[in-house]
Design an enzyme around this catalytic site. Structure first.
Site, PDB file in Angstrom:
ATOM      1  N   ASP A  91     -45.649  39.466 -30.030  1.00 27.70           N
ATOM      2  CA  ASP A  91     -45.516  40.238 -28.790  1.00 27.70           C
ATOM      3  C   ASP A  91     -45.296  39.269 -27.636  1.00 27.70           C
ATOM      4  O   ASP A  91     -45.680  38.114 -27.706  1.00 27.70           O
ATOM      5  CB  ASP A  91     -46.814  40.994 -28.476  1.00 27.70           C
ATOM      6  CG  ASP A  91     -46.994  42.214 -29.349  1.00 27.70           C
ATOM      7  OD1 ASP A  91     -46.167  42.453 -30.253  1.00 27.70           O
ATOM      8  OD2 ASP A  91     -47.990  42.929 -29.133  1.00 27.70           O
ATOM      9  N   ARG A 130     -36.787  41.288 -30.416  1.00 29.17           N
ATOM     10  CA  ARG A 130     -37.086  42.689 -30.081  1.00 29.17           C
ATOM     11  C   ARG A 130     -37.000  42.842 -28.566  1.00 29.17           C
ATOM     12  O   ARG A 130     -37.812  42.287 -27.829  1.00 29.17           O
ATOM     13  CB  ARG A 130     -38.494  43.016 -30.579  1.00 29.17           C
ATOM     14  CG  ARG A 130     -38.934  44.435 -30.279  1.00 29.17           C
ATOM     15  CD  ARG A 130     -40.287  44.708 -30.901  1.00 29.17           C
ATOM     16  NE  ARG A 130     -41.372  44.159 -30.111  1.00 29.17           N
ATOM     17  CZ  ARG A 130     -42.573  43.832 -30.605  1.00 29.17           C
ATOM     18  NH1 ARG A 130     -42.844  43.952 -31.877  1.00 29.17           N
ATOM     19  NH2 ARG A 130     -43.506  43.365 -29.818  1.00 29.17           N
TER      20      ARG A 130
HETATM   21  C1  LIG Z   1     -41.586  48.645 -30.335  1.00 27.74           C
HETATM   22  C2  LIG Z   1     -42.051  48.248 -28.966  1.00 27.74           C
HETATM   23  C3  LIG Z   1     -42.662  47.020 -28.766  1.00 27.74           C
HETATM   24  C4  LIG Z   1     -43.075  46.642 -27.488  1.00 27.74           C
HETATM   25  N1  LIG Z   1     -43.604  45.400 -27.305  1.00 27.74           N
HETATM   26  C5  LIG Z   1     -43.828  44.961 -26.042  1.00 27.74           C
HETATM   27  C6  LIG Z   1     -44.220  43.603 -25.793  1.00 27.74           C
HETATM   28  O1  LIG Z   1     -44.402  42.793 -26.716  1.00 27.74           O
HETATM   29  N2  LIG Z   1     -44.376  43.220 -24.487  1.00 27.74           N
HETATM   30  C7  LIG Z   1     -44.162  44.070 -23.426  1.00 27.74           C
HETATM   31  O2  LIG Z   1     -44.259  43.650 -22.268  1.00 27.74           O
HETATM   32  N3  LIG Z   1     -43.849  45.378 -23.649  1.00 27.74           N
HETATM   33  C8  LIG Z   1     -43.670  45.835 -24.909  1.00 27.74           C
HETATM   34  N4  LIG Z   1     -43.315  47.149 -25.117  1.00 27.74           N
HETATM   35  C9  LIG Z   1     -43.389  48.124 -23.986  1.00 27.74           C
HETATM   36  C10 LIG Z   1     -42.109  48.111 -23.151  1.00 27.74           C
HETATM   37  O3  LIG Z   1     -42.022  46.919 -22.395  1.00 27.74           O
HETATM   38  C11 LIG Z   1     -42.050  49.305 -22.180  1.00 27.74           C
HETATM   39  O4  LIG Z   1     -43.122  49.225 -21.299  1.00 27.74           O
HETATM   40  C12 LIG Z   1     -42.089  50.663 -22.847  1.00 27.74           C
HETATM   41  O5  LIG Z   1     -41.339  50.670 -24.039  1.00 27.74           O
HETATM   42  C13 LIG Z   1     -41.505  51.743 -21.903  1.00 27.74           C
HETATM   43  O6  LIG Z   1     -40.177  51.458 -21.593  1.00 27.74           O
HETATM   44  P1  LIG Z   1     -38.918  52.300 -22.137  1.00 27.74           P
HETATM   45  O7  LIG Z   1     -37.915  51.314 -22.618  1.00 27.74           O
HETATM   46  O8  LIG Z   1     -39.327  53.286 -23.127  1.00 27.74           O
HETATM   47  O9  LIG Z   1     -38.249  52.932 -20.865  1.00 27.74           O
HETATM   48  P2  LIG Z   1     -38.802  53.865 -19.696  1.00 27.74           P
HETATM   49  O10 LIG Z   1     -37.706  53.930 -18.716  1.00 27.74           O
HETATM   50  O11 LIG Z   1     -40.148  53.408 -19.256  1.00 27.74           O
HETATM   51  O12 LIG Z   1     -38.972  55.258 -20.408  1.00 27.74           O
HETATM   52  C14 LIG Z   1     -37.867  56.019 -20.856  1.00 27.74           C
HETATM   53  C15 LIG Z   1     -38.369  57.391 -21.244  1.00 27.74           C
HETATM   54  O13 LIG Z   1     -39.222  57.267 -22.393  1.00 27.74           O
HETATM   55  C16 LIG Z   1     -40.342  58.125 -22.268  1.00 27.74           C
HETATM   56  N5  LIG Z   1     -41.572  57.290 -22.161  1.00 27.74           N
HETATM   57  C17 LIG Z   1     -41.614  55.965 -21.955  1.00 27.74           C
HETATM   58  N6  LIG Z   1     -42.893  55.539 -21.931  1.00 27.74           N
HETATM   59  C18 LIG Z   1     -43.631  56.643 -22.100  1.00 27.74           C
HETATM   60  C19 LIG Z   1     -45.027  56.852 -22.158  1.00 27.74           C
HETATM   61  N7  LIG Z   1     -45.899  55.864 -22.044  1.00 27.74           N
HETATM   62  N8  LIG Z   1     -45.452  58.128 -22.350  1.00 27.74           N
HETATM   63  C20 LIG Z   1     -44.600  59.148 -22.496  1.00 27.74           C
HETATM   64  N9  LIG Z   1     -43.267  59.004 -22.440  1.00 27.74           N
HETATM   65  C21 LIG Z   1     -42.792  57.772 -22.252  1.00 27.74           C
HETATM   66  C22 LIG Z   1     -40.104  58.969 -21.045  1.00 27.74           C
HETATM   67  O14 LIG Z   1     -39.389  60.114 -21.447  1.00 27.74           O
HETATM   68  C23 LIG Z   1     -39.253  58.058 -20.199  1.00 27.74           C
HETATM   69  O15 LIG Z   1     -38.478  58.768 -19.264  1.00 27.74           O
HETATM   70  C24 LIG Z   1     -42.907  47.548 -26.389  1.00 27.74           C
HETATM   71  C25 LIG Z   1     -42.284  48.776 -26.601  1.00 27.74           C
HETATM   72  C26 LIG Z   1     -41.853  49.147 -27.844  1.00 27.74           C
HETATM   73  C27 LIG Z   1     -41.177  50.474 -28.026  1.00 27.74           C
END
Ligand SMILES: Cc1cc2nc3c(=O)[nH]c(=O)nc-3n(C[C@H](O)[C@H](O)[C@H](O)COP(=O)(O)OP(=O)(O)OC[C@H]3O[C@@H](n4cnc5c(N)ncnc54)[C@H](O)[C@@H]3O)c2cc1C
Length: 307
Positions: free
Chosen positions: A129, A179
């Site tokens: 991560d 990732r």
């Molecule tokens: C497989 C994976 C691994 C990850 N590993 C890391 C890491 O190592 N370090 C790190 O900093 N971050 C990590 N993250 C978190 C990432 O950085 C984002 O904070 C998170 O994925 C939300 O961003 P988004 O791309 O979904 O876009 P966003 O623009 O935040 O969301 C897009 C849409 O997805 C839905 N959505 C998003 N989040 C939520 C929620 N919490 N609840 C409900 N609906 C939601 C909503 O419909 C939203 O409009 C990881 C995420 C994933 C999926």
């Protein structure tokens, strides 16, 4: 919304709030939407129920002594053994601060190498991560060193950071796993794009690099870790116009978020995994999930009144 996001991210670091929140049943109920349970068994049961591959990660970061870090290492060795026995398609993802990075880089690398060697014996992948920018250089450095030991190691990279485009240029030639996520921590405007639209656009530019012919020639395993429907659509379109087949694209989403889209991606023939977090240290992590979508705060409020 930006203010609420900042408040939630600041709250994620509050010990006072953590101690109180963990005591309340309604908070625990709300958390269960994003987490099948606190134990690894619950995460493995959820893997069986979902019927897709998963990535498991034990919650918790910044351990305060090295024995704790060694305990986390032993925990993951046990998880790998359970996974081997179960025959399930599960990978693990670890946080370096949980393996002792704050206390001793050498010990942290030793712990990680123990896991990498075990994963190598099982011919599986291991993911690292990425945390706040205080750790980016060290995380990428350690990733490069692990890649020398075993090529099926992956690291997460964050689209909200200006530096990521440059980092990616040096990481792509290594092959390995990358990732791409947007980024979940509170970062200052001199390090991260303050505007969401800029983060999204940078995500797509980085996706183009990850799917480029050069990256594919190097055998890079590119993962798109996002729930964003617009970005997912653009990446699918990019795949089509680049002559890739659906299984050349791999997406990952967090457990419990946009379940219908999860099913659609799996059915569309893409590679797809769900990242499942488990463990009792869920407070900071849960606050970051709320900050990603402040409307979730309403969800917590509703569970309060639904008691
Ligand atoms: C497989 C994976 C691994 C990850 N590993 C890391 C890491 O190592 N370090 C790190 O900093 N971050 C990590 N993250 C978190 C990432 O950085 C984002 O904070 C998170 O994925 C939300 O961003 P988004 O791309 O979904 O876009 P966003 O623009 O935040 O969301 C897009 C849409 O997805 C839905 N959505 C998003 N989040 C939520 C929620 N919490 N609840 C409900 N609906 C939601 C909503 O419909 C939203 O409009 C990881 C995420 C994933 C999926």
């Amino acid at each position: 919304m930006d203010i609420l996001r900042s408040v939630l991210l600041a709250g994620s670091q509050s010990r006072w709030l953590r101690e109180r929140a963990q005591r309340y049943g309604f908070v625990r109920n709300a958390v269960s939407r994003f987490m099948p349970g606190e134990t690894v068994e619950a995460a493995l049961d959820a893997t069986r129920a979902l019927g897709v591959g998963t990535v498991l990660t034990q919650l918790g970061e910044n351990v305060s002594d090295l024995e704790q870090a060694r305990g986390v290492t032993r925990h993951y060795l046990d998880v790998l053994e359970r996974v081997r026995q179960s025959g399930l398609d599960v990978e693990i993802s670890v946080k370096l601060t949980q393996l002792g990075l704050d206390l001793s880089r050498e010990e942290c690398e030793k712990n990680l190498l123990t896991l990498v060697e075990r994963v190598r014996a099982l011919s599986r992948w291991i993911w690292i991560d990425i945390e706040s920018t205080a750790y980016t250089d060290r995380t990428l450095d350690i990733y490069r060193r692990m890649m020398a030991a075993y090529p099926r190691v992956g690291v997460c990279i964050q689209a909200y950071l200006y530096r990521t485009a440059e980092d990616l240029r040096s990481l792509l030639p290594l092959g390995g796993g990358l990732r791409l996520v947007k980024g979940a921590y509170r970062e200052p405007p001199d390090k991260a794009f303050p505007k969401k639209s800029d983060v999204d656009e940078n995500y797509f530019r980085l996706a183009e690099q990850l799917l480029s012919a050069d990256a594919r020639a190097k055998g890079v395993r590119a993962i798109f870790g996002t729930h964003d429907p617009v970005l997912i659509g653009r990446i699918e379109e990019l795949g089509r116009t680049s002559g890739l087949s659906p299984e050349d694209l791999e997406f990952q989403m967090l457990y419990g978020i946009r379940r219908q889209e999860q099913e659609r991606l799996a059915k569309a023939g893409h590679k797809f995994r769900v990242l499942i977090s488990y463990g009792d240290a869920w407070f900071a992590w849960y606050m970051r999930r709320l900050a990603e979508r402040p409307a979730n705060v309403l969800f917590v409020a509703k569970s309060l009144f639904a008691r």
